[in-house]
Design an enzyme around this catalytic site. Structure first.
Site, mmCIF file in Angstrom:
data_model
loop_
_atom_site.group_PDB
_atom_site.id
_atom_site.type_symbol
_atom_site.label_atom_id
_atom_site.label_comp_id
_atom_site.label_asym_id
_atom_site.label_seq_id
_atom_site.Cartn_x
_atom_site.Cartn_y
_atom_site.Cartn_z
ATOM 1 N N ASP A 1 -61.990 -13.438 -40.524
ATOM 2 C CA ASP A 1 -62.905 -13.019 -41.596
ATOM 3 C C ASP A 1 -62.392 -11.748 -42.273
ATOM 4 O OD1 ASP A 1 -63.522 -11.178 -39.641
ATOM 5 O OD2 ASP A 1 -65.680 -11.583 -39.609
ATOM 6 N N SER A 2 -61.284 -11.214 -41.768
ATOM 7 C CA SER A 2 -60.590 -10.139 -42.487
ATOM 8 C C SER A 2 -60.230 -10.588 -43.902
ATOM 9 C CB SER A 2 -59.319 -9.717 -41.740
ATOM 10 O OG SER A 2 -58.527 -10.840 -41.424
ATOM 11 N N ASP B 1 -62.499 -17.919 -37.451
ATOM 12 C CA ASP B 1 -63.444 -16.844 -37.185
ATOM 13 C C ASP B 1 -64.846 -17.282 -37.591
ATOM 14 O OD1 ASP B 1 -63.353 -14.353 -36.050
ATOM 15 O OD2 ASP B 1 -62.493 -13.343 -37.798
ATOM 16 N N LYS C 1 -63.727 -18.131 -32.960
ATOM 17 C CA LYS C 1 -63.806 -16.774 -32.405
ATOM 18 C C LYS C 1 -65.160 -16.153 -32.758
ATOM 19 C CE LYS C 1 -61.252 -13.186 -34.087
ATOM 20 N NZ LYS C 1 -62.285 -12.237 -34.543
ATOM 21 N N GLU D 1 -67.551 -12.566 -32.244
ATOM 22 C CA GLU D 1 -67.518 -11.138 -31.889
ATOM 23 C C GLU D 1 -68.722 -10.758 -31.035
ATOM 24 O OE1 GLU D 1 -67.158 -8.585 -35.294
ATOM 25 O OE2 GLU D 1 -65.375 -9.608 -36.044
ATOM 26 N N GLU E 1 -59.945 -5.316 -29.521
ATOM 27 C CA GLU E 1 -59.526 -4.540 -30.699
ATOM 28 C C GLU E 1 -59.844 -3.055 -30.511
ATOM 29 O OE1 GLU E 1 -60.732 -6.236 -34.420
ATOM 30 O OE2 GLU E 1 -60.096 -4.502 -35.580
HETATM 31 O O1 KIV Z 1 -60.578 -11.168 -38.849
HETATM 32 C C1 KIV Z 1 -59.549 -10.781 -38.285
HETATM 33 O O2 KIV Z 1 -58.476 -10.681 -38.881
HETATM 34 C C2 KIV Z 1 -59.635 -10.422 -36.884
HETATM 35 C C3 KIV Z 1 -58.429 -9.809 -36.248
HETATM 36 C C4 KIV Z 1 -58.299 -8.414 -36.687
HETATM 37 C C5 KIV Z 1 -58.430 -9.934 -34.770
HETATM 38 O O3 KIV Z 1 -60.640 -10.605 -36.276
#
Ligand code: KIV
Length: 275
Positions: free
Chosen positions: A54-55, A93, A122, A124, A191
């Site tokens: 989600d970056s 994500d 993934k 969080e 992280e």
């Molecule tokens: O969204 C992302 O890029 C991440 C990484 C920084 C692990 O969660």
């Protein structure tokens, strides 16, 4: 213009291979990607795992945080990545507020796997998220947990800060990591935590621990693809390294990242956080 995936020599990475890599002491190298071209380069560089992170809200869409990213955004980019990648294991994500309870988490995760063509999702956080991890795993959705600095908590945290400093915070992180493993998570991203704490968690767990700002003793590393080639804007976090410096191509930069992460020469002290 790139139109399809290239042939690669190594076999496609599967979920069980990740734990085997840890047992064999072979470092796992991961990167984010959001499109077919970067995904192809990641494959060509022998990168094991691609995260459709989600970056993308920040580095692709130019937002100030990841909070506005949607399930449809991740699926759109994941499908593009899937067209470019044939070898790396792809992780989607789960965006902010898309897993408030196990059933909602499953509905969104199933779309990530089905429409997004990913092999893992993934999530969080610990606490109530652990229940969602268990629910997904029980329904055949492989899960990667994400602890330490969790960017979706930026409003509560008040910024992007190192986590797990001090005895109580370190113990809470160790407990959450164990809980994620017990719930069935296949992998953990850690992280921005002090390296000694990350090393202790790595030793505690049977599942691979992938670090980003968590030191070289993790079972692998992950970086945002734009950070690897030095094109991210804004303040550069300590753990970031521009592998394109002194090299001629993005592929060479990705290969250098793979070589350094596999040999544990990246991250070094300059890219780690101390206690
Ligand atoms: O969204 C992302 O890029 C991440 C990484 C920084 C692990 O969660």
């Amino acid at each position: 213009m790139y139109a399809g995936a290239t042939e690669t020599r190594s076999p496609p990475i599967t979920v069980p291979m990740l734990r085997q890599f840890k047992q064999d002491g072979r470092k796992i190298v991961a990167i984010t990607a959001y499109d077919a071209s970067f995904a192809r380069l990641a494959d060509d560089a022998d990168i094991d795992v691609i995260l459709i992170g989600d970056s993308l809200g920040m580095v692709v869409h130019g937002k100030r945080s990841t909070l506005s990213v949607t399930v449809d955004d991740i699926i759109y980019h994941a499908r593009s990545v899937a067209r470019g990648s044939k070898r790396a294991l792809r992780i989607a994500d789960m965006p902010y507020a898309t897993y408030p309870d196990p059933k909602t988490a499953f509905a969104h995760a199933a779309r990530m796997i089905g429409e997004g063509e990913c092999a893992m999702v993934k999530l969080e956080g610990g606490g109530p998220v652990i229940e969602s991890i268990r629910y997904l795993v029980d329904r055949e959705v492989p899960v990667c947990a994400h602890l330490g600095l969790t960017p979706q908590s930026v409003l509560r945290l008040g910024g992007y800060k190192v986590q797990g400093r001090g005895d109580a915070a370190a113990q809470a992180l160790r407990d959450a990591a164990r809980a994620a493993q017990v719930a069935g998570a296949e992998m953990l991203v850690l992280e921005c935590v002090p390296s000694p704490l990350a090393a202790a968690i790595q030793a505690d767990l049977a599942i691979p621990v992938i670090g980003i700002g968590a030191g070289a003793q993790c079972d692998g590393q992950i970086l945002v693809c734009y950070d690897v080639i030095g094109i991210s804007s804004g303040r550069r976090p300590r753990f970031v390294k521009n592998f394109l410096l002194g090299r001629d191509s993005v592929l060479d930069a990705f290969k250098a990242y793979v070589a350094d992460a596999r040999s544990a020469s990246f991250p070094d002290a300059a890219h780690e956080y101390a206690d």
